[in-house]
Design a protein around this motif. Structure first.
Motif, PDB file in Angstrom:
ATOM      1  N   UNK A  83       0.820  -1.223   0.000  1.00 60.68           N
ATOM      2  CA  UNK A  83       0.000   0.000   0.000  1.00 60.68           C
ATOM      3  C   UNK A  83       0.845   1.261   0.000  1.00 60.68           C
ATOM      4  N   UNK A  84       2.109   1.141   0.388  1.00 63.75           N
ATOM      5  CA  UNK A  84       3.013   2.285   0.327  1.00 63.75           C
ATOM      6  C   UNK A  84       3.485   2.562  -1.096  1.00 63.75           C
ATOM      7  N   UNK A  85       3.285   1.589  -1.972  1.00 63.33           N
ATOM      8  CA  UNK A  85       3.670   1.720  -3.376  1.00 63.33           C
ATOM      9  C   UNK A  85       2.434   1.562  -4.259  1.00 63.33           C
ATOM     10  N   UNK A  86       1.344   2.138  -3.825  1.00 71.32           N
ATOM     11  CA  UNK A  86       0.047   1.883  -4.442  1.00 71.32           C
ATOM     12  C   UNK A  86       0.030   2.184  -5.940  1.00 71.32           C
ATOM     13  N   UNK A  87       0.732   3.183  -6.392  1.00 70.52           N
ATOM     14  CA  UNK A  87       0.750   3.519  -7.823  1.00 70.52           C
ATOM     15  C   UNK A  87       1.409   2.400  -8.621  1.00 70.52           C
ATOM     16  N   UNK A  88       2.491   1.868  -8.104  1.00 73.93           N
ATOM     17  CA  UNK A  88       3.198   0.787  -8.790  1.00 73.93           C
ATOM     18  C   UNK A  88       2.501  -0.563  -8.623  1.00 73.93           C
ATOM     19  N   UNK A  89       1.640  -0.668  -7.647  1.00 73.49           N
ATOM     20  CA  UNK A  89       1.002  -1.947  -7.316  1.00 73.49           C
ATOM     21  C   UNK A  89      -0.423  -2.086  -7.841  1.00 73.49           C
ATOM     22  N   UNK A  90      -0.864  -1.185  -8.706  1.00 72.67           N
ATOM     23  CA  UNK A  90      -2.253  -1.207  -9.183  1.00 72.67           C
ATOM     24  C   UNK A  90      -2.652  -2.562  -9.754  1.00 72.67           C
ATOM     25  N   UNK A  91      -1.778  -3.163 -10.552  1.00 66.65           N
ATOM     26  CA  UNK A  91      -2.117  -4.449 -11.173  1.00 66.65           C
ATOM     27  C   UNK A  91      -2.279  -5.551 -10.127  1.00 66.65           C
ATOM     28  N   UNK A  92      -1.437  -5.555  -9.093  1.00 61.95           N
ATOM     29  CA  UNK A  92      -1.560  -6.549  -8.024  1.00 61.95           C
ATOM     30  C   UNK A  92      -2.802  -6.308  -7.178  1.00 61.95           C
ATOM     31  N   UNK A  93      -3.126  -5.046  -6.958  1.00 59.45           N
ATOM     32  CA  UNK A  93      -4.345  -4.704  -6.212  1.00 59.45           C
ATOM     33  C   UNK A  93      -5.570  -5.195  -6.983  1.00 59.45           C
ATOM     34  N   UNK A  94      -5.579  -4.941  -8.286  1.00 63.24           N
ATOM     35  CA  UNK A  94      -6.705  -5.373  -9.128  1.00 63.24           C
ATOM     36  C   UNK A  94      -6.835  -6.886  -9.117  1.00 63.24           C
ATOM     37  N   UNK A  95      -5.724  -7.587  -9.214  1.00 58.35           N
ATOM     38  CA  UNK A  95      -5.745  -9.053  -9.219  1.00 58.35           C
ATOM     39  C   UNK A  95      -6.219  -9.608  -7.879  1.00 58.35           C
ATOM     40  N   UNK A  96      -5.715  -9.063  -6.791  1.00 61.31           N
ATOM     41  CA  UNK A  96      -6.120  -9.522  -5.459  1.00 61.31           C
ATOM     42  C   UNK A  96      -7.606  -9.247  -5.225  1.00 61.31           C
ATOM     43  N   UNK A  97      -8.052  -8.067  -5.624  1.00 66.45           N
ATOM     44  CA  UNK A  97      -9.469  -7.743  -5.453  1.00 66.45           C
ATOM     45  C   UNK A  97     -10.349  -8.659  -6.314  1.00 66.45           C
ATOM     46  N   UNK A  98      -9.894  -8.961  -7.517  1.00 64.56           N
ATOM     47  CA  UNK A  98     -10.641  -9.860  -8.398  1.00 64.56           C
ATOM     48  C   UNK A  98     -10.808 -11.230  -7.738  1.00 64.56           C
ATOM     49  N   UNK A  99      -9.774 -11.702  -7.076  1.00 67.94           N
ATOM     50  CA  UNK A  99      -9.842 -13.009  -6.427  1.00 67.94           C
ATOM     51  C   UNK A  99     -10.885 -13.055  -5.316  1.00 67.94           C
ATOM     52  N   UNK A 100     -10.987 -11.978  -4.542  1.00 72.22           N
ATOM     53  CA  UNK A 100     -11.946 -12.016  -3.421  1.00 72.22           C
ATOM     54  C   UNK A 100     -13.358 -11.625  -3.836  1.00 72.22           C
ATOM     55  N   UNK A 101     -13.479 -10.940  -4.975  1.00 73.87           N
ATOM     56  CA  UNK A 101     -14.808 -10.472  -5.398  1.00 73.87           C
ATOM     57  C   UNK A 101     -15.428 -11.337  -6.494  1.00 73.87           C
ATOM     58  N   UNK A 102     -14.644 -12.278  -7.024  1.00 74.24           N
ATOM     59  CA  UNK A 102     -15.173 -13.138  -8.075  1.00 74.24           C
ATOM     60  C   UNK A 102     -15.330 -12.433  -9.411  1.00 74.24           C
ATOM     61  N   UNK A 103     -14.560 -11.381  -9.602  1.00 74.26           N
ATOM     62  CA  UNK A 103     -14.601 -10.631 -10.856  1.00 74.26           C
ATOM     63  C   UNK A 103     -13.258 -10.813 -11.563  1.00 74.26           C
ATOM     64  N   UNK A 104     -13.042 -10.065 -12.620  1.00 71.33           N
ATOM     65  CA  UNK A 104     -11.771 -10.170 -13.336  1.00 71.33           C
ATOM     66  C   UNK A 104     -10.856  -9.009 -12.968  1.00 71.33           C
ATOM     67  N   UNK A 105      -9.560  -9.266 -13.078  1.00 77.78           N
ATOM     68  CA  UNK A 105      -8.583  -8.206 -12.812  1.00 77.78           C
ATOM     69  C   UNK A 105      -8.768  -7.068 -13.804  1.00 77.78           C
ATOM     70  N   UNK A 106      -9.118  -7.410 -15.027  1.00 73.89           N
ATOM     71  CA  UNK A 106      -9.331  -6.389 -16.063  1.00 73.89           C
ATOM     72  C   UNK A 106     -10.444  -5.423 -15.650  1.00 73.89           C
ATOM     73  N   UNK A 107     -11.521  -5.955 -15.079  1.00 75.90           N
ATOM     74  CA  UNK A 107     -12.638  -5.084 -14.683  1.00 75.90           C
ATOM     75  C   UNK A 107     -12.294  -4.238 -13.454  1.00 75.90           C
ATOM     76  N   UNK A 108     -11.244  -4.614 -12.729  1.00 71.51           N
ATOM     77  CA  UNK A 108     -10.848  -3.887 -11.511  1.00 71.51           C
ATOM     78  C   UNK A 108      -9.546  -3.128 -11.661  1.00 71.51           C
TER      79      UNK A 108
END
Length: 174
Positions: free
Chosen positions: A61-86
Motif C-alpha cells: 500500500x506504500x507503493x500503491x501507484x506501482x502496485x495497481x495491477x496486483x491490487x486489481x488481481x487480489x481484489x478480483x480473487x476475493x470479489x469473483x470478478x476479473x482483474x481487467x474489470x478492476x
C-alpha cells in the motif's frame, strides 16, 4: 484533495485511520481498506494480495501507484470478478475520495457503535496554539470538528487540546 483550511481535518482523519489499522498517509487507500473491512473482505484481500504480489499489503500500500495491477488481481480473487474489470479500482477511490467534517463524525460514530458499551474515543491535540491560534479559519475548523463529534457521537468522542501562552501576554500589566 484537501484545501489548506482542511489541514486540521486531514490530521484527525489520518490519526483515526491509523488507529484502526488503515493507511493514514493516503486517505483514499484507507477508505478502500475501510470499505473492504465493512464487507468482511479486508483480511481475505490482504491474503490474496500477499499471494499475488509476494509481499505483505502493509508494504504494497506504500507503493500503491506501482502496485495497481496486483491490487486489481487480489481484489478480483476475493470479489469473483476479473482483474481487467478492476484495473482502475484504486484510481476510482483516489478520484472519488473526499472527506468532510460531517463524513468524519459519521465514520467515528460508526466505529463507536461497533465497540463495547461505554467505549469512548478521545482525540488529544497538544500545543494547538503554536499551529493554529492566529488563523481564525483553522480555529473554526477545529471547533466544528469538536462540535460535530460531540453531537454525532453523543458525547462518546471528545477533542481535548492544550495550548500555552506566554505569561506576560496572559497577565498583561497585572
Amino acid at each position: 484533495l484537501f484545501r489548506s483550511i482542511d489541514a486540521v481535518l486531514r490530521v484527525f482523519v489520518k490519526v483515526f485511520d491509523e488507529m484502526r489499522g488503515y493507511y493514514g498517509k493516503l486517505g483514499y487507500v484507507a477508505h478502500f481498506e475501510s470499505d473492504l473491512d465493512k464487507r468482511g473482505e479486508y483480511e481475505a484481500f490482504k491474503a490474496a494480495y500477499q499471494a499475488v504480489a509476494g509481499k505483505d499489503w502493509s508494504a504494497g500500500r506504500e507503493e500503491v501507484v506501482l502496485e495497481k495491477h496486483n491490487i486489481a488481481e487480489a481484489y478480483a480473487q476475493i470479489s469473483g470478478t476479473t482483474a481487467e474489470s478492476n484495473k482502475s479500482i484504486i484510481d476510482a477511490y483516489r478520484e472519488e475520495y473526499k472527506m468532510s467534517i460531517e463524513d468524519f463524525a459519521n465514520e467515528v460514530d460508526t466505529y463507536l457503535q461497533q465497540q463495547e458499551p461505554g467505549f469512548r474515543l478521545n482525540f488529544f491535540v497538544d500545543e494547538v496554539g503554536q499551529y493554529i491560534a492566529d488563523n481564525v479559519k483553522l480555529m473554526t475548523n477545529l471547533q466544528t470538528i469538536a462540535e460535530s463529534l460531540a453531537t454525532k457521537c453523543n458525547g462518546q468522542s471528545w477533542v481535548i487540546v492544550t495550548a500555552q501562552e506566554e505569561m506576560d501576554s496572559v497577565l498583561g500589566d497585572m
